[in-house]
Design an enzyme around this catalytic site. Sequence first.
Site, PDB file in Angstrom:
ATOM      1  N   LEU A 167      87.449  43.532 -53.930  1.00 56.69           N
ATOM      2  CA  LEU A 167      87.303  44.447 -52.793  1.00 56.69           C
ATOM      3  C   LEU A 167      86.345  43.886 -51.749  1.00 56.69           C
ATOM      4  CD1 LEU A 167      86.934  47.823 -54.743  1.00 56.69           C
ATOM      5  CD2 LEU A 167      88.943  47.041 -53.478  1.00 56.69           C
ATOM      6  N   GLY A 168      85.393  43.087 -52.199  1.00 55.89           N
ATOM      7  CA  GLY A 168      84.402  42.536 -51.278  1.00 55.89           C
ATOM      8  C   GLY A 168      83.450  41.627 -52.021  1.00 55.89           C
ATOM      9  N   GLU A 169      82.637  40.925 -51.259  1.00 53.45           N
ATOM     10  CA  GLU A 169      81.691  39.990 -51.842  1.00 53.45           C
ATOM     11  C   GLU A 169      80.369  40.072 -51.091  1.00 53.45           C
ATOM     12  OE1 GLU A 169      81.555  35.281 -53.227  1.00 53.45           O
ATOM     13  OE2 GLU A 169      83.322  36.131 -52.225  1.00 53.45           O
TER      14      GLU A 169
ATOM     15  N   ASP B  37      67.757  49.706 -45.982  1.00 50.94           N
ATOM     16  CA  ASP B  37      68.890  48.882 -45.559  1.00 50.94           C
ATOM     17  C   ASP B  37      70.041  49.765 -45.066  1.00 50.94           C
ATOM     18  OD1 ASP B  37      70.021  46.446 -45.023  1.00 50.94           O
ATOM     19  OD2 ASP B  37      70.794  46.122 -47.041  1.00 50.94           O
TER      20      ASP B  37
ATOM     21  N   LYS C  98      80.939  46.237 -59.527  1.00 49.26           N
ATOM     22  CA  LYS C  98      80.139  45.163 -58.928  1.00 49.26           C
ATOM     23  C   LYS C  98      79.617  44.266 -60.044  1.00 49.26           C
ATOM     24  CE  LYS C  98      77.007  45.964 -55.636  1.00 49.26           C
ATOM     25  NZ  LYS C  98      75.700  46.348 -55.020  1.00 49.26           N
TER      26      LYS C  98
ATOM     27  N   VAL D  91      82.697  42.523 -55.836  1.00 51.24           N
ATOM     28  CA  VAL D  91      83.080  43.886 -56.192  1.00 51.24           C
ATOM     29  C   VAL D  91      84.586  43.896 -56.428  1.00 51.24           C
ATOM     30  CG1 VAL D  91      83.114  46.310 -55.518  1.00 51.24           C
ATOM     31  CG2 VAL D  91      81.226  44.837 -54.784  1.00 51.24           C
TER      32      VAL D  91
END
Length: 729
Positions: free
Chosen positions: A413-415, A540, A445, A421
């Site tokens: 899904l993402g990095e 953040d 994750k 993830v």
Amino acid sequence: MENESQLASATPRDFTFQLLKQITNDFSEDNRIGVGGYGVVYKGTLDNGEVIAVKKLYYKHPGLDSDKQFQNECTNLMRVHHQNIVRLVGYCHEIRHICVEHNGRYVFAMVEDRALCFEYLEGGSLDKHLTDESCGFGWHTRYKIIKGICEGLNYLHNGSKESIFHLDLKPANILLDRNMMPKIGDFGLSRLFDSTETCSTKGIIGTPGYMPPEYINRFHITPKFDVFSLGVTIIKIMSGQEGYSKFADMSSQEFIQLVHENWEKALQTTVLAHTSHGVKKCIEIALRCVEADRVKRPTIAEVVDELSKIDTTIIDELNKIDTDRSSPIEQVTNLQCNQAFTPCVNSGMFSKDGGKDGSMISSCSSQAIRASSDSVLLRANIKCPILSSTSVKIFSYDNLRLATRKFHSNCVLGEGGFGCVYKGWIDENTLSPCEPGTGIPVAVKRLGQESSQGHKEWLAEINLAHLSHPNLVKLFGYCLEDEHRLLVYEFIPHGSLDNHLFKRDSCQPLSWNLRMKVALGVAKALAYLHCAEINVIVRDVKNSNILLDRDYTAKLSDFGVAVNGPVDQESHLSTAVKGTRGYAAPEYIATGLLTQKCDIYGFGVLLLELLSGRRALDENRPGMEQNLVDWARPYLRHKHKIRCVIDTSLGGLYSFSAVQKLAALALECLCTDPKKRPAMDSVVSILEGVQEDEELEAAEHQESGKKVTASASRKNGKSRWNIFGGGRS
């Protein structure tokens, strides 16, 4: 003063790596005296009896530009010869080949050994000695250290045809000899310049808290960079870490008065006129050095000139006053034995296993203990405690591996910085893996095994899993087996906000109503986290950490750098700077002082992104437009210029009165004075009010549109209204 020709004659030696191994007892732990971002420092003794400090650089790593660091430090130190600059004794640069096994075969691998050797200084680094006025060094010693640092920096800037800008001046990079003579060291980030013109870099280098605002915001480097760092260092020498933390909450005059009164108490006598002048003069110089506007800062030559004008009788008076204190060398001995300066307990105990600058742990202040907890947590690694929680489930590694089809690339899904993830499917009741499309989807994750830093973030997320709010991503559980560390979250189908704002992955641009919904959802999440019962600072807040569910409800995610806020009478925390450039509040970057108002600044940046469709930082835009806050702020202050900021992809489909209110709110959140930023509860109330006004405005336009349509139909005409913009089209 040492004779410069004598210093110049001591040409640095080319040491063999074998000799350096021998004199440091094979780089043993017993000989280790410090650790930094580029290498470890060991104590060694040459055949002639000279004791030296050997900095063995780490082997090359993709994330470290150690070649440039080695060359900068070696060549720049060869150029300088001054009593207040650390002397380079020698260097080592060897390439050898060793036979190693690789994929079942023996091959020759190249190994590059690099080291820098310096004079050994008994006093250690200045950061070990920073205390408030009531303990530690007397005023005379501190004045001597300040003056020596200034003279060394003046030599770097003005001592030769080409100026050397240090770019990382801080107490950890200032060493003290047996007589407390300061010497500037660590020239790894230093640069040569032919003139005093402004230069630019493509990225951030240096240490947060010591970098000036013009560099943080626009990457500009001038001689005033080092002057700003000098100002921060002088303030810490004068008043200690605790005193420096009060600086952000006071006016310049209040701070000068506070430091002066503290020194009166410390000296336990009526401050003599000359002494009083010296104390005030030094702190006044320091405050001018940290001016936000670099034009208002003095040059280092001007600083040295002002210090030289302080009446020389100060020295005599202070020598008399300081006789009741322990001598400098006795104080160093106390430090080396881990004994305390009286009347403080452990006022300067240095952790050599800490980060680049180490950690200072003070039992005088629970705040300082909290500030050092990051390094303690990191050293503890897997042994860190996980708080028990009935809401957090424990998953097996095998089950998560099967749930994600063996972490297949199609499931990514993402990095991020700490790993990938993946999308997976699990049974809602048994938590066992199941076929895609059955059970419930989850986001897994997986932390990179080489990431020791990531373990802190992994642990922080687990220990905040008990928090529950509609606008927070839910953490189902975790896995901790051998070297495997994973987190399992609810799956959020529409992905992150940045994909929608910046049209990545074929996402449709968000409508104005959805942007308002996102802003309100994030505000509610932050208000919940900031409430007294929870008291969490996210650190953040940014678009990639905001996920959108099926109906575009915003959910805040990624609490890896979140911390508990100040408690009781504390006004702020002092921490290592974390977060993302472009979203971090300027006072936090400059001082490391953290409050909830830092999150509010990040939310203000997010509001600007929602209004403009632009990134917080975009290096692909023209220079003046790269920093969104700097570019947008002038437009937002004028009613008739606000439209210049609005995202053109909205096609005019928005309520201009709502845009004006959001622009005003963004300006409040981005106020340079953190005290003037609103609390998140107030932000929620404002956004709810804007939403209610929009609904009422839309209803009125709709009713008005019906009347216009009826009138137009009687005239066999046609008419259409933009119910958001209020105009005819």
